[in-house]
Design a protein around this motif. Structure first.
Motif, PDB file in Angstrom:
ATOM      1  N   GLY A   1       4.016 -10.188  -0.594  1.00  0.00           N
ATOM      2  CA  GLY A   1       3.022 -11.255  -0.728  1.00  0.00           C
ATOM      3  C   GLY A   1       2.042 -10.870  -1.848  1.00  0.00           C
ATOM      4  O   GLY A   1       1.861  -9.694  -2.149  1.00  0.00           O
ATOM      5  N   GLU A   2       1.420 -11.886  -2.471  1.00  0.00           N
ATOM      6  CA  GLU A   2       0.492 -11.619  -3.572  1.00  0.00           C
ATOM      7  C   GLU A   2      -0.682 -10.756  -3.092  1.00  0.00           C
ATOM      8  O   GLU A   2      -1.169 -10.924  -1.981  1.00  0.00           O
ATOM      9  CB  GLU A   2      -0.095 -12.937  -4.120  1.00  0.00           C
ATOM     10  CG  GLU A   2       0.895 -13.901  -4.735  1.00  0.00           C
ATOM     11  CD  GLU A   2       1.480 -14.882  -3.726  1.00  0.00           C
ATOM     12  OE1 GLU A   2       1.280 -14.680  -2.498  1.00  0.00           O
ATOM     13  OE2 GLU A   2       2.141 -15.836  -4.155  1.00  0.00           O
ATOM     14  N   THR A   3      -1.190  -9.880  -3.969  1.00  0.00           N
ATOM     15  CA  THR A   3      -2.427  -9.154  -3.662  1.00  0.00           C
ATOM     16  C   THR A   3      -3.583 -10.151  -3.700  1.00  0.00           C
ATOM     17  O   THR A   3      -3.464 -11.254  -4.246  1.00  0.00           O
ATOM     18  CB  THR A   3      -2.706  -8.058  -4.702  1.00  0.00           C
ATOM     19  OG1 THR A   3      -2.925  -8.687  -5.983  1.00  0.00           O
ATOM     20  CG2 THR A   3      -1.545  -7.079  -4.822  1.00  0.00           C
TER      21      THR A   3
ATOM     22  N   GLY B   1       9.119 -19.693  -5.481  1.00  0.00           N
ATOM     23  CA  GLY B   1       7.852 -19.360  -4.838  1.00  0.00           C
ATOM     24  C   GLY B   1       6.691 -19.257  -5.817  1.00  0.00           C
ATOM     25  O   GLY B   1       6.855 -19.415  -7.027  1.00  0.00           O
ATOM     26  N   GLY B   2       5.527 -19.004  -5.272  1.00  0.00           N
ATOM     27  CA  GLY B   2       4.305 -18.921  -6.069  1.00  0.00           C
ATOM     28  C   GLY B   2       3.172 -19.371  -5.170  1.00  0.00           C
ATOM     29  O   GLY B   2       3.029 -18.870  -4.065  1.00  0.00           O
ATOM     30  N   ASN B   3       2.413 -20.360  -5.613  1.00  0.00           N
ATOM     31  CA  ASN B   3       1.346 -20.901  -4.758  1.00  0.00           C
ATOM     32  C   ASN B   3       1.779 -22.239  -4.162  1.00  0.00           C
ATOM     33  O   ASN B   3       2.076 -23.199  -4.875  1.00  0.00           O
ATOM     34  CB  ASN B   3       0.047 -21.035  -5.557  1.00  0.00           C
ATOM     35  CG  ASN B   3      -1.083 -21.521  -4.660  1.00  0.00           C
ATOM     36  OD1 ASN B   3      -1.133 -22.693  -4.290  1.00  0.00           O
ATOM     37  ND2 ASN B   3      -1.964 -20.608  -4.276  1.00  0.00           N
ATOM     38  N   THR B   4       1.767 -22.311  -2.839  1.00  0.00           N
ATOM     39  CA  THR B   4       2.280 -23.484  -2.124  1.00  0.00           C
ATOM     40  C   THR B   4       1.438 -24.738  -2.385  1.00  0.00           C
ATOM     41  O   THR B   4       1.965 -25.851  -2.449  1.00  0.00           O
ATOM     42  CB  THR B   4       2.318 -23.190  -0.610  1.00  0.00           C
ATOM     43  OG1 THR B   4       2.993 -21.949  -0.406  1.00  0.00           O
ATOM     44  CG2 THR B   4       3.054 -24.276   0.143  1.00  0.00           C
TER      45      THR B   4
ATOM     46  N   SER C   1      12.506 -20.687  -1.934  1.00  0.00           N
ATOM     47  CA  SER C   1      12.086 -19.317  -1.704  1.00  0.00           C
ATOM     48  C   SER C   1      10.570 -19.307  -1.520  1.00  0.00           C
ATOM     49  O   SER C   1       9.855 -19.915  -2.312  1.00  0.00           O
ATOM     50  CB  SER C   1      12.489 -18.461  -2.903  1.00  0.00           C
ATOM     51  OG  SER C   1      11.967 -17.165  -2.736  1.00  0.00           O
ATOM     52  N   SER C   2      10.105 -18.667  -0.473  1.00  0.00           N
ATOM     53  CA  SER C   2       8.665 -18.513  -0.212  1.00  0.00           C
ATOM     54  C   SER C   2       7.956 -19.873  -0.231  1.00  0.00           C
ATOM     55  O   SER C   2       8.212 -20.685   0.659  1.00  0.00           O
ATOM     56  CB  SER C   2       8.080 -17.531  -1.234  1.00  0.00           C
ATOM     57  OG  SER C   2       6.786 -17.136  -0.869  1.00  0.00           O
ATOM     58  N   ALA C   3       7.139 -20.190  -1.213  1.00  0.00           N
ATOM     59  CA  ALA C   3       6.483 -21.503  -1.263  1.00  0.00           C
ATOM     60  C   ALA C   3       7.519 -22.631  -1.263  1.00  0.00           C
ATOM     61  O   ALA C   3       7.282 -23.706  -0.698  1.00  0.00           O
ATOM     62  CB  ALA C   3       5.599 -21.604  -2.504  1.00  0.00           C
TER      63      ALA C   3
ATOM     64  N   ASN D   1       0.894 -18.814   3.544  1.00  0.00           N
ATOM     65  CA  ASN D   1      -0.039 -17.684   3.431  1.00  0.00           C
ATOM     66  C   ASN D   1      -0.907 -17.794   2.193  1.00  0.00           C
ATOM     67  O   ASN D   1      -1.733 -16.918   1.936  1.00  0.00           O
ATOM     68  CB  ASN D   1       0.735 -16.365   3.326  1.00  0.00           C
ATOM     69  CG  ASN D   1       1.748 -16.220   4.431  1.00  0.00           C
ATOM     70  OD1 ASN D   1       1.401 -16.362   5.594  1.00  0.00           O
ATOM     71  ND2 ASN D   1       2.998 -15.971   4.081  1.00  0.00           N
ATOM     72  N   ASP D   2      -0.690 -18.819   1.382  1.00  0.00           N
ATOM     73  CA  ASP D   2      -1.313 -18.848   0.057  1.00  0.00           C
ATOM     74  C   ASP D   2      -2.766 -19.279   0.088  1.00  0.00           C
ATOM     75  O   ASP D   2      -3.246 -19.864   1.055  1.00  0.00           O
ATOM     76  CB  ASP D   2      -0.496 -19.752  -0.873  1.00  0.00           C
ATOM     77  CG  ASP D   2       0.826 -19.118  -1.228  1.00  0.00           C
ATOM     78  OD1 ASP D   2       0.907 -17.869  -1.255  1.00  0.00           O
ATOM     79  OD2 ASP D   2       1.800 -19.861  -1.443  1.00  0.00           O
ATOM     80  N   MET D   3      -3.444 -18.989  -0.997  1.00  0.00           N
ATOM     81  CA  MET D   3      -4.840 -19.359  -1.165  1.00  0.00           C
ATOM     82  C   MET D   3      -4.886 -20.824  -1.625  1.00  0.00           C
ATOM     83  O   MET D   3      -4.105 -21.225  -2.496  1.00  0.00           O
ATOM     84  CB  MET D   3      -5.455 -18.431  -2.218  1.00  0.00           C
ATOM     85  CG  MET D   3      -6.954 -18.482  -2.286  1.00  0.00           C
ATOM     86  SD  MET D   3      -7.612 -17.164  -3.360  1.00  0.00           S
ATOM     87  CE  MET D   3      -8.070 -15.940  -2.128  1.00  0.00           C
TER      88      MET D   3
END
Ligand SMILES: [Ca+2]
Ligand SMILES: [Ca+2]
Lengths: 239, 239
Positions: free
Chosen positions: A171-173, B88-91, B121-123, B136-138
């Motif tokens: 996961g991103e820091t 993935g990246g930021n959702t 993948s992920s996002a 889990n993203d910001m």
């Protein structure tokens, strides 16, 4: 009237009790002029349990605590509050409730115009800032906006944590997440306040206090370390 | 036509290259019938860099890759895609772009009606589900809704991580965050897929595959461990 804010990173520090690590700062901040604190428990689902926890801490410091969830008219309760404490939990849930109960404008008015002292912890510090874009919480509910109380013109990231060199988790820091926010053109500064760190704002003066420092992120600028005692009043100027 | 989804927890596993840990699953999933994969890079700011990374991985598996950010009409590109891969990246950034470019309905139509294979993948796995409430993203950008592609009727939490008994950090554990989501009455199940874990959906059958298991959270129910090979088709029934 003077804007007065005490923005705490975390309610509980590992191994000690609720608000134990910031009791002295809270007493100095509220002074003996304040008798009763209005508590906002909306960041958690269990308002009664949260009220009991918060009441215990404030009573031990010599203050009365009344929880806004017991008031028939929350807006009126804010209108007559001597001091406000917004506790941590889930930032989305909290901001959603503040909008739902029409409290955003009234809290802002009381703090910025009437000088009512505002204490925020974790999610309560997030909502005090320009927006909740830099919360760590899970988006469990969709608020009508991410714009927050805007008591200061920048953002906070509470529970700020440095990258762990040993981590195998992909996961991103925290720093990478904040950098993603700063890919947006008009994104304001983000003050990452480590656990134990507190931001004290008195009118046009802002200072890092508490047992731990902060890390400041600004778009197109290298991050900058801040230690206890550092003056960050430049962050209060509207961008 | 048959709904076919490959939902991956993480693009990169510690110590190996981009998509290395799931190359076999991708090949088996796409088969030799697919020649070109349409790549959606919107979860990251740098589309060109992301395209290069993804292209390298897919070319090494024998597929062509075209990135949607180069297409003059993204909706038409989805309309003629043989297969779709959302990285993935930021959702929040990703879902915001999918709404902005009017792709939500068209991707859903192609996958559910035309049986176009979907890899996330992920996002890209988050947006495949009912909503992004359990990313889990910001929240760096405010999307018009948290409702996602709804290719399945439940939620995923990618990069799922068990509580660390040694941690002194006071942020909520992943399980505590998901439990907060389930305090809402109509919240659907959340499948926490650990790094290395993959969810394979073929029409009405869903299976946990990959090198690591999952943890299933449902409102008012104790969490449940799932291992590689476990059938979770019951999650596909609309609640
Ligand atoms: Ca929180
Ligand atoms: Ca991410």
């Amino acid at each position: 009237m003077t804007r007065r804010l005490l923005l705490i990173s975390n309610s509980t520090t590992h191994g000690s009790g609720y608000l134990d690590h910031c009791k002295e700062q809270i007493k100095q901040f509220l002074t003996e002029k304040i008798q009763t604190v209005l508590f906002v428990p909306y960041a958690l689902h269990d308002h009664e349990g949260y009220e009991a926890t918060a009441k215990k801490a404030f009573v031990s410091l010599g203050y009365q605590l009344e929880s806004i969830h017991r008031k028939t008219d929350p807006v009126t309760a804010v209108g007559s509050a001597e001091a406000i404490f917004i506790g941590g939990g889930n930032t989305f849930r909290l901001l959603n409730a503040l909008y739902d109960k029409k409290l955003v404008t009234e809290i802002r008015r009381r703090v910025l115009q009437d000088g009512v002292p505002y204490i925020g912890s974790s999610a309560g510090s997030n909502v005090a800032t320009a927006s909740i874009h830099t919360t760590n919480d899970m988006p469990i509910v969709y608020p009508p906006s991410f714009t927050a109380l805007s008591l200061v013109p920048f953002n906070i990231n509470p529970h700020y944590i440095d990258p762990s060199p040993d981590s195998k988790h992909m996961g991103e820091t925290r720093e990478a997440r904040i950098n993603q926010f700063h890919e947006y053109v008009s994104s304001p500064p983000v003050l990452g306040i480590r656990e134990g760190c507190i931001l004290l704002v008195e009118d046009k003066v802002a200072k890092v206090v508490g047992a731990n420092g902060a890390r400041l992120f600004m778009r197109d600028t290298a991050p900058r370390e801040l230690a206890t005692g550092d003056d960050v009043s430049f962050l209060l100027k509207e961008c």
